[in-house]
Design a protein around this motif. Structure first.
Motif, mmCIF file in Angstrom:
data_model
loop_
_atom_site.group_PDB
_atom_site.id
_atom_site.type_symbol
_atom_site.label_atom_id
_atom_site.label_comp_id
_atom_site.label_asym_id
_atom_site.label_seq_id
_atom_site.Cartn_x
_atom_site.Cartn_y
_atom_site.Cartn_z
ATOM 1 N N TYR A 135 6.451 -9.412 4.880
ATOM 2 C CA TYR A 135 6.110 -8.240 4.852
ATOM 3 C C TYR A 135 7.352 -6.649 5.757
ATOM 4 O O TYR A 135 7.768 -6.935 6.739
ATOM 5 N N THR A 186 6.890 -0.723 2.396
ATOM 6 C CA THR A 186 5.912 -1.370 2.963
ATOM 7 C C THR A 186 5.965 -2.716 1.476
ATOM 8 O O THR A 186 5.424 -2.117 0.125
ATOM 9 N N TRP A 203 8.164 -3.232 6.573
ATOM 10 C CA TRP A 203 7.659 -1.696 6.350
ATOM 11 C C TRP A 203 9.076 -1.490 6.810
ATOM 12 O O TRP A 203 9.520 -1.670 8.336
ATOM 13 N N TRP A 237 0.721 -0.924 -0.169
ATOM 14 C CA TRP A 237 -0.076 0.099 -0.293
ATOM 15 C C TRP A 237 0.559 1.624 0.090
ATOM 16 O O TRP A 237 0.493 2.454 -0.471
ATOM 17 N N PHE A 238 2.031 1.451 0.666
ATOM 18 C CA PHE A 238 2.997 2.325 0.451
ATOM 19 C C PHE A 238 3.992 2.145 0.011
ATOM 20 O O PHE A 238 4.956 0.974 0.367
ATOM 21 N N PRO A 239 5.337 3.656 -0.444
ATOM 22 C CA PRO A 239 6.090 3.369 -0.942
ATOM 23 C C PRO A 239 7.523 2.478 0.345
ATOM 24 O O PRO A 239 7.161 2.897 1.888
#
Lengths: 446, 563
Positions: free
Chosen positions: A353, A300, A355, A296-298
């Motif tokens: 995952y 992540t 972030w 969803w975000f750069p």
């Protein structure tokens, strides 16, 4: 200022802080127009609280000042400056430290020269030892050959004084942990040729030697004691062979240590020709795919990795146990000790995952990422033996520290059915790029 | 002898006790002139120069000092108190009765209190402070290492300048930012060097005699013309064959090194207020937020031992504005102004957020087509979200009143002022217009934020019968006049600050308050000594907090303002 009197003309005295202001006329500074300023008196309640705090905090303040003074002394030390300027110009010298584990306390040094003769001609020498008598010495050099080619030459010696052995196969029991000593030597060359921007074809030729015998520590029973009734093939002897292989690698990651997109695909086939008739020559096949997907975000990112690698013996002779595949760099089964599993083949599926937690200046520069992970893996004697019942599952999380020049440090904790493992490692589980130059086999083919 | 010894102890102690008693007994309201100049320019012997280690200072500022503040029980209590409307720190120490900052060796009231014309604002610290470009510039020292090389020159008048260039790939960005920010800070009241943009020609540069270069391995050798050429080949050349550069004039006086944002310089008797409690340093946080002035570490401050009017004292400067307005010494830094270099709190927060929250700076792009503009924008922007390169002791003591003071100064810059200032940066259009718009938008956001928290009713004037005030919110175009109402009440105040209100709230749309004659049971203003007025403003939603002003009945002087 009297009512109705507005400062309209902007006299230059205003730039000096006096004249007709919005508050009225401010006089120029003179002995009669100034007053001393002083610190505001502390309210009583603050005094009551802050003085005991200052007394308690004083020793800590002294320690902090001491740390500051030490940093300053080190930073300004002419000796260190000379070393660093020497490093910048000639050689990069980096210390290596290892604490705990089966190796005990270890220390070493790596010396690298990045422009030997030519700009892109590198040379690296590394030596280390440990209190548990581990020893390692490696040498590597690499340089361009032709417009798109690159030749790497390397040689090394590694003595693992205490190497784990639990038995062979997915049914090897945790309670059978034992130790042996493994000594490896190698010398070889790899020629890599860039076919396109993302595609590299590499050929390797290596001489390897491997030896296994009694361990030097007393962390666990020796292999020869635990498996006295059924010593694995290869125990107590040296096996040697020539390894020749081809690798095709496609890499379209975005070129940073914190990739957001792209991936790596590797297909590798190698043949180890045994120099002893009693030990099998064998093929080593390896398929690996890594994929990084921005979520969803750069920053992540979902990182996926799948590895299927196996050995195919030629003939009926056995493969020495120390040349079997096991869960060790780069094919870790996190949550399990290194070399917990060993067999002809490994299937490993990894998901992380990630972030971002911290970025130093730039999103893709130095920084720290947090991640959660899960690994699903198994070892197998042959491809047809892969089955979900034998999968091991582990999960955990950690932090990845990336330096400005791509150096990576991972601190992670992973848990499996056999307990939890903390791990501090200085390279990536993904994008593993070490090879002969760094004192490693290009692909684990032992 | 024994008596003498006793006297040597007792007399100072008695004096100290008297002083303490006098301070304690000082009335809350006194009819004395407002202090507009701090007495900090007395003749003093030269203090010892400081040269703090950059790394050690950064570690201290980033880790140890914040930890100390975090564990300080009084700060903890104040922190909890902020949820009830309290302030995170005690008020600034060096403000006068009107809550303004007296001019000092740190700060000079300029655009905040005086109606300066755009050309005055744009002129900078020193009229004619640029190098004399009609003659040769002699290189007197040089820096060959680093990404952005530079050198120092002397012009034919004998004035010395630091010459700096834009980082590779960012022509015109850093030099413009440096000049604009320097001029703005000077107009705001701070001491800065005079910086200007110059265009250098190779033929006017000569290497002076005995200029030594320090090489990377520490050895030194004499500088040659080839070294100068080597430096110039590493910086971008304009199509007309010149090099655009920043010329920063050497400050006069003796370099004493940087000042610390915390504590005082112990060997400067004029330095009597802890720096973290100086209003102009606390309020600098908002100037820095406005200008995205990121690199405010102590290394970018400078104390100079100067001689003026026969006195020798320390004057305190801010220097080096390369990392402002979205630019950076090595190019734009995406995290600049959004987080500390090592931001422990934010990092832990992001760790806990599991990647479900995005940093605002990751959404920011440089404006397309404007190569001279860095990562500087009006949105996203929040004044209180600003963070410099490392935690700052003065910013940590920032209160709403400090913010209001800064907002008052920032909002005094009109669009015309900004246009004149930005012109000094010699941007190409439309970069200049874009920069003016962005500065104006950020200015208004800062002003709105603090004018919502503290009503901007200011600059009280009286002739005895009425009190006039200025509503900076409407005057500076932030709120419409039509929907703005005020209410006030007048009372009588005793010197110890007790007020007896003469009447209840009176609503008005006018900015003139009638000081009604009359008395109540406690007496008239004349009897009590002071007249008190309390004001609130309504802009459509609710009545604001009150501003209180006290006027001496006898002299008609405004003697105190409370916010």
């Amino acid at each position: 200022m009297a009512r109705g009197q507005e400062p309209t003309a902007p006299p230059d005295s205003a730039r000096q802080g006096y004249g007709l202001s919005y508050w009225g006329t401010i006089p120029p500074p003179s002995d009669s127009s100034v007053a001393p300023a002083a610190n505001r008196r502390m309210p009583l309640w603050e005094g009551v609280l802050v003085w005991p705090y200052r007394v308690v905090a004083f020793p800590f303040r002294v320690v902090a000042d001491g740390i500051g003074a030490t940093i300053a002394a080190v930073d300004e030390s002419p000796f260190l400056r000379r070393i660093f300027s020497f490093q910048a110009r000639a050689l990069k010298v980096s210390p290596e430290l290892n604490v705990g584990g089966l190796s005990g306390f270890g220390a070493g040094i790596a010396i690298q020269r990045d422009s030997l003769g030519g700009d892109d001609h590198q040379l690296r020498f590394r030596v280390s030892g440990s209190t548990q008598q581990d020893a390692r010495a490696t040498f590597g050099t690499r340089f361009p050959l032709g417009r798109n080619g690159r030749l790497t030459l390397g040689a090394g010696f590694r003595d693992h004084a205490n190497t784990r052995f639990f038995g062979i196969g997915p049914a090897a029991g945790e309670q059978d942990e034992s130790l042996y000593r493994e000594v490896q030597t190698w010398v070889g060359a790899i020629y890599g040729h860039r076919l396109t921007d993302h595609l590299v074809l590499a050929g390797a030729l290596e001489f390897t030697s491997s030896y296994a015998d009694e361990p030097r520590g007393d962390f666990a029973p020796p292999l020869s004691e635990r498996f006295a009734d059924s010593l694995p093939p290869g125990w107590g002897i040296t096996t040697t062979g020539f390894l020749s292989g081809l690798t095709v690698e496609h890499d379209d990651t975005d070129g940073t240590a914190r990739p957001n997109r792209g991936g790596r695909r590797i297909a590798h086939a190698a043949y180890l020709h045994s120099l002893q008739d009693e030990w099998a020559s064998h093929w080593n096949f390896r398929l690996e795919a890594q994929q990084f997907t921005r979520l969803w975000f750069p920053g992540t990112v979902l990182a996926l990795r799948g590895v299927l690698t196996w050995l195919e013996p030629v003939g009926d002779a056995p493969i020495p146990f120390q040349r079997l595949l096991n869960n060790n760099d780069p094919d870790l089964f996190r949550g399990f000790p290194d070399r917990r599993w060993r067999d002809n083949g490994i299937l490993l599926l990894t998901a992380e995952y990630r972030w971002p937690m911290w970025a130093y200046g730039r999103a893709d520069g130095a920084g720290v990422d947090a991640y959660v992970l899960t690994d699903v893996a198994q070892v197998f004697p042959e491809l047809s033996a892969i089955r979900t019942d034998d999968f091991t599952l582990s999960y955990g999380g950690g932090l990845r520290l990336v330096s400005g020049n791509g150096f990576l440090l991972r601190l992670e904790y992973a848990r499996s059915a056999e307990g939890g493992i903390w791990r501090l490692q200085s390279h990536q589980t993904f994008q593993f790029v070490r090879g002969l130059f760094h004192g490693r086999d290009a692909v684990p083919a032992r | 002898m024994r008596f003498r010894r006793a006297r040597s102890v007792l007399v100072p102690a008695a004096c100290a006790a008297c002083v303490v008693a006098a301070v304690r007994a000082a009335p809350y309201l006194t009819d004395v002139p407002v202090v507009w100049h701090a007495d900090d320019r007395r003749d003093i012997p030269q203090p010892t120069p400081r040269d703090p280690n950059v790394v050690a200072s950064a570690v201290d500022a980033t880790f140890f000092r914040p930890l100390g503040r975090l564990l300080n029980p009084t700060r903890l209590i104040r922190k909890f108190g902020t949820t009830l409307g309290g302030q995170p720190a005690h008020p600034a120490a060096n403000v006068n009765a009107l809550d303004e900052v007296p001019s000092s060796s740190w700060y000079t009231n300029r655009i905040g209190l005086f109606p300066l014309a755009p050309e005055q604002v744009a002129r900078g610290p020193l009229a004619g402070g640029e190098p004399d470009m009609r003659g040769p510039l002699t290189v007197i020292s040089a820096k060959t290492e680093g990404v952005t090389p530079g050198f120092n020159v002397r012009d034919r008048s004998g004035n010395r300048f630091v010459i700096k260039f834009d980082p590779p790939g960012y022509p015109g960005m850093t030099t413009a930012a440096d000049v604009i920010t320097g001029r703005i800070l000077h107009a705001a009241g701070y001491n800065v060097p005079h910086d200007a943009i110059v265009r250098l020609r190779r033929e006017q540069l000569t290497v002076g005699p005995d200029v030594r270069l320090t090489m990377g391995d520490g050895t030194r050798r004499e500088m040659t013309d080839a070294d100068l050429d080597s430096i110039l080949t590493r910086v971008q050349r304009s199509p007309d064959g010149t090099w655009r550069a920043l010329a920063s004039r050497f400050l006069t006086g003796t370099d004493l090194g940087p000042f610390d944002w915390r504590g005082r310089r112990k060997d400067d008797p004029n330095d009597r207020v802890d720096h973290q409690d100086r209003r102009e340093l606390r309020g600098f946080r908002m100037l820095a937020a406005w200008l995205c002035h990121y690199d405010t570490k102590q290394g970018n401050t400078l104390d100079m031992y100067v001689q003026e009017d026969g006195r020798r004292f320390v004057r305190h400067y801010f220097i080096d504005f390369a990392s402002t307005l979205g630019a950076g010494a090595l190019g734009p830094v995406p995290t600049a102004c959004w987080e500390y270099s090592v931001d422990v709190g934010l990092s832990l927060g992001r760790g806990l957020a599991l990647g479900l929250w995005q940093d605002p700076w990751r959404r920011i792009e440089r404006p397309s087509g404007l190569e001279q503009i860095g990562r500087f924008q009006a949105e996203p922007f929040h004044p209180m979200a600003f963070r410099p390169i490392e935690p700052n002791a003065a910013y940590a003591n920032f209160t709403d009143r400090d913010g209001y003071w800064a907002a008052k100064i920032i909002s005094a810059f009109t669009d015309a002022h900004l246009a004149a200032l930005v012109a000094e940066g010699q941007y190409h259009d439309p970069a200049a217009a874009w920069m003016v718009r962005t500065l104006a938008a950020r200015r208004d956001q800062i002003a709105r934020y603090f004018f919502e928290r503290i009503p901007p009713l200011d600059f009280f004037r009286t002739d005895g019968s009425v009190i006039e005030f200025t509503d900076l919110g409407t005057l500076r175009g932030l709120y419409p006049v039509e929907s703005t109402r005020y209410r006030y009440r007048i009372g009588d105040a005793t010197p110890d600050g007790r007020i007896t209100w003469r009447h209840g709230w009176i609503e008005t749309a006018d900015r003139t308050l009638a000081v009604r004659e009359g008395s109540n049971e406690q007496g008239t203003g004349a009897d009590a000594g002071f007249v008190a007025a309390e004001l609130e403003v309504h802009r459509g939603a609710r009545w604001s907090d009150a501003v209180r002003v006290f006027i001496a009945a006898e002299s008609g002087r405004v003697v105190r303002v409370e916010r």
